[in-house]
Design a protein around this motif. Sequence first.
Motif, PDB file in Angstrom:
ATOM      1  N   ASN A 328       0.845  -1.191   0.000  1.00 42.77           N
ATOM      2  CA  ASN A 328       0.000   0.000   0.000  1.00 42.77           C
ATOM      3  C   ASN A 328       0.881   1.241   0.000  1.00 42.77           C
ATOM      4  O   ASN A 328       2.060   1.180   0.389  1.00 42.77           O
ATOM      5  CB  ASN A 328      -0.915   0.016   1.227  1.00 42.77           C
ATOM      6  N   PRO A 329       0.343   2.381  -0.399  1.00 39.97           N
ATOM      7  CA  PRO A 329       1.136   3.621  -0.359  1.00 39.97           C
ATOM      8  C   PRO A 329       1.572   3.947   1.064  1.00 39.97           C
ATOM      9  O   PRO A 329       0.854   3.686   2.031  1.00 39.97           O
ATOM     10  CB  PRO A 329       0.160   4.673  -0.903  1.00 39.97           C
ATOM     11  N   GLY A 330       2.772   4.523   1.191  1.00 40.87           N
ATOM     12  CA  GLY A 330       3.284   4.944   2.487  1.00 40.87           C
ATOM     13  C   GLY A 330       4.067   3.892   3.237  1.00 40.87           C
ATOM     14  O   GLY A 330       4.556   4.153   4.339  1.00 40.87           O
ATOM     15  N   MET A 331       4.233   2.702   2.685  1.00 37.10           N
ATOM     16  CA  MET A 331       5.000   1.649   3.355  1.00 37.10           C
ATOM     17  C   MET A 331       6.485   1.841   3.080  1.00 37.10           C
ATOM     18  O   MET A 331       6.878   2.366   2.035  1.00 37.10           O
ATOM     19  CB  MET A 331       4.542   0.268   2.885  1.00 37.10           C
ATOM     20  N   THR A 332       7.318   1.420   4.037  1.00 35.49           N
ATOM     21  CA  THR A 332       8.767   1.554   3.920  1.00 35.49           C
ATOM     22  C   THR A 332       9.357   0.255   3.392  1.00 35.49           C
ATOM     23  O   THR A 332       9.327  -0.773   4.073  1.00 35.49           O
ATOM     24  CB  THR A 332       9.402   1.903   5.274  1.00 35.49           C
ATOM     25  N   VAL A 333       9.882   0.306   2.179  1.00 28.91           N
ATOM     26  CA  VAL A 333      10.490  -0.866   1.547  1.00 28.91           C
ATOM     27  C   VAL A 333      12.004  -0.722   1.616  1.00 28.91           C
ATOM     28  O   VAL A 333      12.561   0.306   1.224  1.00 28.91           O
ATOM     29  CB  VAL A 333      10.032  -1.000   0.079  1.00 28.91           C
ATOM     30  N   ILE A 334      12.668  -1.747   2.123  1.00 24.62           N
ATOM     31  CA  ILE A 334      14.123  -1.722   2.268  1.00 24.62           C
ATOM     32  C   ILE A 334      14.766  -2.081   0.930  1.00 24.62           C
ATOM     33  O   ILE A 334      14.408  -3.086   0.308  1.00 24.62           O
ATOM     34  CB  ILE A 334      14.577  -2.697   3.367  1.00 24.62           C
ATOM     35  N   THR A 335      15.717  -1.261   0.497  1.00 19.45           N
ATOM     36  CA  THR A 335      16.361  -1.482  -0.804  1.00 19.45           C
ATOM     37  C   THR A 335      17.858  -1.752  -0.694  1.00 19.45           C
ATOM     38  O   THR A 335      18.484  -2.141  -1.672  1.00 19.45           O
ATOM     39  CB  THR A 335      16.150  -0.254  -1.710  1.00 19.45           C
ATOM     40  N   GLY A 336      18.449  -1.541   0.486  1.00 23.06           N
ATOM     41  CA  GLY A 336      19.887  -1.736   0.638  1.00 23.06           C
ATOM     42  C   GLY A 336      20.235  -2.715   1.750  1.00 23.06           C
ATOM     43  O   GLY A 336      19.446  -2.948   2.670  1.00 23.06           O
ATOM     44  N   LYS A 337      21.425  -3.319   1.650  1.00 19.84           N
ATOM     45  CA  LYS A 337      21.952  -4.266   2.638  1.00 19.84           C
ATOM     46  C   LYS A 337      20.990  -5.434   2.882  1.00 19.84           C
ATOM     47  O   LYS A 337      20.800  -5.891   4.016  1.00 19.84           O
ATOM     48  CB  LYS A 337      22.252  -3.554   3.956  1.00 19.84           C
ATOM     49  N   LEU A 338      20.370  -5.913   1.807  1.00 19.24           N
ATOM     50  CA  LEU A 338      19.389  -6.992   1.947  1.00 19.24           C
ATOM     51  C   LEU A 338      20.030  -8.295   2.417  1.00 19.24           C
ATOM     52  O   LEU A 338      19.352  -9.143   3.011  1.00 19.24           O
ATOM     53  CB  LEU A 338      18.670  -7.210   0.608  1.00 19.24           C
ATOM     54  N   ASN A 339      21.317  -8.454   2.164  1.00 19.41           N
ATOM     55  CA  ASN A 339      22.005  -9.678   2.584  1.00 19.41           C
ATOM     56  C   ASN A 339      22.501  -9.603   4.029  1.00 19.41           C
ATOM     57  O   ASN A 339      23.070 -10.564   4.551  1.00 19.41           O
ATOM     58  CB  ASN A 339      23.181  -9.966   1.654  1.00 19.41           C
ATOM     59  N   LYS A 340      22.275  -8.458   4.682  1.00 20.47           N
ATOM     60  CA  LYS A 340      22.748  -8.294   6.063  1.00 20.47           C
ATOM     61  C   LYS A 340      21.611  -8.175   7.069  1.00 20.47           C
ATOM     62  O   LYS A 340      21.854  -7.956   8.255  1.00 20.47           O
ATOM     63  CB  LYS A 340      23.648  -7.059   6.159  1.00 20.47           C
ATOM     64  N   ILE A 341      20.378  -8.269   6.595  1.00 19.58           N
ATOM     65  CA  ILE A 341      19.237  -8.150   7.505  1.00 19.58           C
ATOM     66  C   ILE A 341      18.398  -9.412   7.441  1.00 19.58           C
ATOM     67  O   ILE A 341      18.498 -10.200   6.497  1.00 19.58           O
ATOM     68  CB  ILE A 341      18.365  -6.923   7.157  1.00 19.58           C
ATOM     69  N   ASP A 342      17.563  -9.588   8.466  1.00 20.15           N
ATOM     70  CA  ASP A 342      16.656 -10.730   8.509  1.00 20.15           C
ATOM     71  C   ASP A 342      15.391 -10.303   9.237  1.00 20.15           C
ATOM     72  O   ASP A 342      15.332  -9.231   9.870  1.00 20.15           O
ATOM     73  CB  ASP A 342      17.315 -11.915   9.215  1.00 20.15           C
ATOM     74  N   ILE A 343      14.388 -11.137   9.156  1.00 23.71           N
ATOM     75  CA  ILE A 343      13.119 -10.844   9.814  1.00 23.71           C
ATOM     76  C   ILE A 343      13.345 -10.687  11.321  1.00 23.71           C
ATOM     77  O   ILE A 343      14.023 -11.502  11.950  1.00 23.71           O
ATOM     78  CB  ILE A 343      12.103 -11.973   9.547  1.00 23.71           C
ATOM     79  N   GLY A 344      12.804  -9.627  11.886  1.00 19.72           N
ATOM     80  CA  GLY A 344      12.948  -9.368  13.316  1.00 19.72           C
ATOM     81  C   GLY A 344      14.035  -8.377  13.653  1.00 19.72           C
ATOM     82  O   GLY A 344      14.066  -7.846  14.769  1.00 19.72           O
ATOM     83  N   ASP A 345      14.949  -8.124  12.709  1.00 17.24           N
ATOM     84  CA  ASP A 345      15.984  -7.115  12.951  1.00 17.24           C
ATOM     85  C   ASP A 345      15.353  -5.729  12.981  1.00 17.24           C
ATOM     86  O   ASP A 345      14.234  -5.514  12.501  1.00 17.24           O
ATOM     87  CB  ASP A 345      17.050  -7.170  11.853  1.00 17.24           C
ATOM     88  N   TYR A 346      16.116  -4.780  13.530  1.00 14.72           N
ATOM     89  CA  TYR A 346      15.664  -3.392  13.563  1.00 14.72           C
ATOM     90  C   TYR A 346      16.608  -2.553  12.718  1.00 14.72           C
ATOM     91  O   TYR A 346      17.831  -2.714  12.791  1.00 14.72           O
ATOM     92  CB  TYR A 346      15.615  -2.869  15.002  1.00 14.72           C
ATOM     93  N   VAL A 347      16.013  -1.679  11.910  1.00 10.10           N
ATOM     94  CA  VAL A 347      16.814  -0.880  10.982  1.00 10.10           C
ATOM     95  C   VAL A 347      16.415   0.585  11.087  1.00 10.10           C
ATOM     96  O   VAL A 347      15.344   0.929  11.594  1.00 10.10           O
ATOM     97  CB  VAL A 347      16.620  -1.357   9.525  1.00 10.10           C
ATOM     98  N   THR A 348      17.306   1.423  10.578  1.00 11.75           N
ATOM     99  CA  THR A 348      17.025   2.852  10.451  1.00 11.75           C
ATOM    100  C   THR A 348      16.933   3.167   8.960  1.00 11.75           C
ATOM    101  O   THR A 348      17.954   3.169   8.259  1.00 11.75           O
ATOM    102  CB  THR A 348      18.136   3.698  11.086  1.00 11.75           C
ATOM    103  N   PRO A 349      15.730   3.395   8.437  1.00 10.39           N
ATOM    104  CA  PRO A 349      15.578   3.647   6.996  1.00 10.39           C
ATOM    105  C   PRO A 349      16.216   4.972   6.592  1.00 10.39           C
ATOM    106  O   PRO A 349      16.094   5.975   7.298  1.00 10.39           O
ATOM    107  CB  PRO A 349      14.061   3.681   6.796  1.00 10.39           C
ATOM    108  N   ASP A 350      16.890   4.945   5.468  1.00 10.77           N
ATOM    109  CA  ASP A 350      17.502   6.150   4.905  1.00 10.77           C
ATOM    110  C   ASP A 350      16.882   6.375   3.527  1.00 10.77           C
ATOM    111  O   ASP A 350      17.201   5.679   2.575  1.00 10.77           O
ATOM    112  CB  ASP A 350      19.017   5.962   4.795  1.00 10.77           C
ATOM    113  N   PHE A 351      15.982   7.348   3.428  1.00 11.71           N
ATOM    114  CA  PHE A 351      15.247   7.583   2.178  1.00 11.71           C
ATOM    115  C   PHE A 351      16.039   8.475   1.233  1.00 11.71           C
ATOM    116  O   PHE A 351      16.793   9.321   1.642  1.00 11.71           O
ATOM    117  CB  PHE A 351      13.888   8.223   2.478  1.00 11.71           C
TER     118      PHE A 351
END
Length: 351
Positions: A328-351
């Motif tokens: 849906n519109p307004g959702m945060t999709v992660i585009t970087g470091k996909l090989n370093k994250i997993d479900i349950g991790d916490y990230v700081t999005p950089d738009f």
Amino acid sequence: MRKKRIFYGILITTFITSLLSLSLSGCSEKSVYKEKTENKISVAAYKTKYISMPNFLKSPGNTDSLNNTVISAHIMGYVIMDDVHQGQPVNRGEILLKLSAPEIASKYYAAKAGFVNAKKTYDRIKRLYSENSVSRQTYDNTLMQYNVAKADLNEAGSYLNYKNIDSPINGIIVKKNVSMGDLVAPGQMLLMIQGVKNLEFKTSVNVKYYDKIKNGETANLKFSSINKTIKGKIISVVRSANPYSHSVLVRISIAKSHMDGLMPGMYGVAYFKIGAEKALIVPKNAVVRRLGITGVYIADKSGQVMFQPIKKGRVYKKKFVVILNGLNPGMTVITGKLNKIDIGDYVTPDF
């Protein structure tokens, strides 16, 4: 009584042990949560939104030459020179075939002899007329005979030129209907030549899109066989529909600067812009497969990573993909470091 006290003692001990375990487990989970939230990973992200995306009509077709010429015989004769073949490139003025026609040569030499005789007579009468030795009528008759002889010679000469058949354009021989020794007659097709320097693209479009395609607009032409995409200009939308296919013919010009690699009859696909549609897109590199499921990693408001299955559509501008379902519109999709994250991790999005 003693057994009863022992039983209650064991029960109390077990209860206290369970409480201690739960307390330690809770502390451990809080410790892990605190560690994850305090050590958030900074990742590139994209905020989903709707965009207005051009809608294209896809229509297959073929290139066609603007210079097609059919060479036919003007006189009757036998083919005595045949050094050309189908597919051979030829230049304008190049002799392709020669015909043997003895009667044409005989008529030419007879006409030439008649012209020489008429000219001598005319020159003599002209001199006598200037001396007032012959009448005006005699002079006029002689002049007329001279002009007729001259016209006969020119006509015979033109027929004599028809013995040599040359190419009127630069191009390629695409059809050949004669061979050495064949007898040809006036009007018989001998060769067909196609020019390769001036091409256009022709395609048939369903009549329901007729009013959406305008002369002068640009269309994209894609030729998969040579991995080439170019732009063309719509030069004609034929105002007559085919009663069987319910389609209209569209002609698209191709600039000479785009001719490299193209040839007449080459298959391609034309893309016409016929409006716009609302679409949700994400960067192409954000789409991954996890356990056989296509999806993207998203982050909630707290920054926690989740995997969201999606249904994707076509590629847009080579870098994005259209999302048909799942986001849906307004959702945060992660585009970087996909090989370093997993479900349950916490990230700081950089738009």
